[in-house]
Design a protein around this motif. Structure first.
Motif, short mmCIF file in Angstrom:
data_model
loop_
_atom_site.label_atom_id
_atom_site.label_comp_id
_atom_site.label_asym_id
_atom_site.label_seq_id
_atom_site.Cartn_x
_atom_site.Cartn_y
_atom_site.Cartn_z
N GLU A 280 0.83 -1.31 -0.04
CA GLU A 280 -0.19 0.00 0.12
C GLU A 280 1.03 1.35 -0.06
N ALA A 281 2.17 1.16 0.62
CA ALA A 281 2.92 2.32 0.53
C ALA A 281 3.53 2.69 -0.87
N VAL A 282 3.90 1.52 -1.64
CA VAL A 282 4.17 1.96 -2.80
C VAL A 282 3.20 2.41 -3.72
N LEU A 283 2.10 1.80 -3.79
CA LEU A 283 0.75 2.14 -4.34
C LEU A 283 0.60 3.51 -4.24
N ALA A 284 0.40 3.79 -3.17
CA ALA A 284 0.02 5.38 -2.49
C ALA A 284 1.07 6.27 -2.97
N ASN A 285 2.40 5.95 -2.93
CA ASN A 285 3.39 6.91 -3.36
C ASN A 285 3.19 7.22 -4.71
N TYR A 286 2.83 6.06 -5.73
CA TYR A 286 2.63 6.29 -6.84
C TYR A 286 1.18 7.11 -7.49
N LEU A 287 0.10 6.88 -6.77
CA LEU A 287 -1.21 7.44 -6.84
C LEU A 287 -1.21 8.83 -6.65
N LYS A 288 -0.39 9.42 -5.49
CA LYS A 288 -0.59 10.58 -5.12
C LYS A 288 -0.23 11.71 -6.05
N ASN A 289 0.49 11.29 -7.20
CA ASN A 289 0.69 11.99 -8.38
C ASN A 289 -0.16 12.08 -9.47
N GLU A 290 -1.08 11.13 -9.33
CA GLU A 290 -2.14 11.18 -10.34
C GLU A 290 -3.27 11.86 -10.15
N TYR A 291 -4.41 11.98 -11.15
CA TYR A 291 -5.43 12.91 -10.95
C TYR A 291 -6.35 12.09 -9.96
N PRO A 292 -7.11 12.94 -9.20
CA PRO A 292 -8.07 12.29 -8.15
C PRO A 292 -9.00 11.37 -9.03
N GLN A 293 -9.50 11.61 -10.10
CA GLN A 293 -10.40 10.83 -10.94
C GLN A 293 -9.76 9.49 -11.18
N THR A 294 -8.58 9.36 -11.65
CA THR A 294 -7.76 8.19 -11.79
C THR A 294 -7.57 7.38 -10.55
N VAL A 295 -7.23 8.05 -9.45
CA VAL A 295 -6.98 7.36 -8.16
C VAL A 295 -8.55 6.65 -7.52
N ALA A 296 -9.43 7.43 -7.78
CA ALA A 296 -10.89 6.85 -7.59
C ALA A 296 -11.36 5.63 -8.33
#
Length: 332
Positions: free
Chosen positions: A115-131
């Motif tokens: 989850e730490a690796v995934l969160a580190n990647y997703l924090k730079n993506e658009y909120p809609q993509t992360v959703a």
């Protein structure tokens, strides 16, 4: 519908309809949910298939199976086949993805990513993509990832998830392609961990008797490897390298009973470190609890200490505390 005009899923669906229902159910039970879905879609749109077409289909299947003899699938045979039709670089990328985190679909693969690796990647993506991503992975994994995102960004993601309706197939496929190309392929390349690091984590979870016995035997056969593993291990005694703030954060997330048992078998210096970072009243209660425990099984002490070390590593991964690397001492 003629045999020549049928797709692979349509042929498979027709075969399932042609065989005994009990056998068909058994076969479906061995397939992945995505395969069952594809077959179901193909089956529902088949329409009428003539007896001649069914017979041709069965003959084709029998000939294909009979000419192949016994089959063995492996990474090596897959790679060898791909090398005959694709550039070497593309084959290497595909094999890295295959050998990456376990899972048949992209979303299953993400479920096996830290989850730490995934969160580190997703924090730079658009909120809609992360959703979209968090709506597709398992809820418990999504929760851990969400908790590691910056608070304002996490709120944006939550609001998008609340307003999100069915995601169009094209948009979902776009997200999957991006994840495969930008995230999973890079993860496969960077996730090749040193074997000594893996062994150090395994040894961290052994009880003291097993650790001493196995490391001792390894030292006789390969002293350099044993010393390197020792240097990479993080044990309960290494918590002495935490600063006061780190100890206090760690104690807030550890059950009192577990801490009491862990400190029962700890050195006096380590006990004193924890006690110094507690109020006088809480420290006195902890001393009384340790003294009142009486004899404690070494196995129970080991389990409690391993659990607390695991909590410390989780907090370090979240950036809440800092663990010193290896066996190096900290210099203030």
């Amino acid at each position: 519908m003629s045999l020549n005009g049928m797709t692979g899923p349509q042929k498979a669906a027709a075969l399932l309809l042609a065989i005994d229902e009990a056998h068909a159910v058994t076969l479906l039970g061995r397939l992945h949910e995505d395969e069952v879905r594809d077959l179901s879609i193909a089956m529902s749109g088949l329409g009428t298939i003539t007896a001649d077409t069914v017979e041709q289909l069965c003959e084709e299947f029998a000939c294909s199976l009979g000419s192949a003899g016994s089959l063995t699938g492996s990474f090596e045979t897959t790679e060898r086949m791909l090398m005959k039709s694709l550039p070497k670089e593309r084959v290497a990328q595909i094999m890295e993805e295959i050998r990456g985190p376990a899972g048949r679909t992209m979303w299953e693969k993400l479920g096996n990513v830290s989850e730490a690796v995934l969160a580190n990647y997703l924090k730079n993506e658009y909120p809609q993509t992360v959703a979209v991503v968090l709506s597709k992975v398992k809820p418990d994994h999504a929760a851990r990832v969400l908790s590691l995102l910056p608070e304002s960004f996490a709120m944006e993601v939550v609001m998008r998830m609340l307003r999100m309706e069915n995601v169009q197939k094209e948009a979902l496929e776009g997200v999957e392609r991006t994840l495969k190309m930008e995230f999973m392929s890079n993860l496969a390349r960077t996730n090749r961990r040193d074997a000594h690091e893996v062994m150090a984590e395994i040894f961290n979870n052994l009880d003291r008797a097993s650790e001493s016995r196995i490391l001792g035997a390894l030292e006789e056969r390969n002293r350099d490897a044993a010393e390197r593993i020792r240097g990479l291990m993080f044990t309960f005694d290494d918590l002495q390298r935490l600063d006061a703030a780190g100890i206090q954060i760690l104690m807030r997330g550890v059950e009192k009973d577990r801490l009491t048992i862990a400190l029962k078998g700890a050195s006096q210096d380590l006990r004193d470190l924890f006690l110094r970072n507690m109020s006088e009243r809480a420290g006195k209660m902890l001393r009384d609890d340790i003294a009142g425990l009486g004899p404690v099984r070494l196995k129970d002490v080991d389990e409690a200490q391993v659990s607390i070390v695991a909590s410390a590593k989780d907090l370090a991964a979240q950036g809440q505390i800092r663990l010193a690397e290896g066996r190096d001492e900290l210099v203030e």
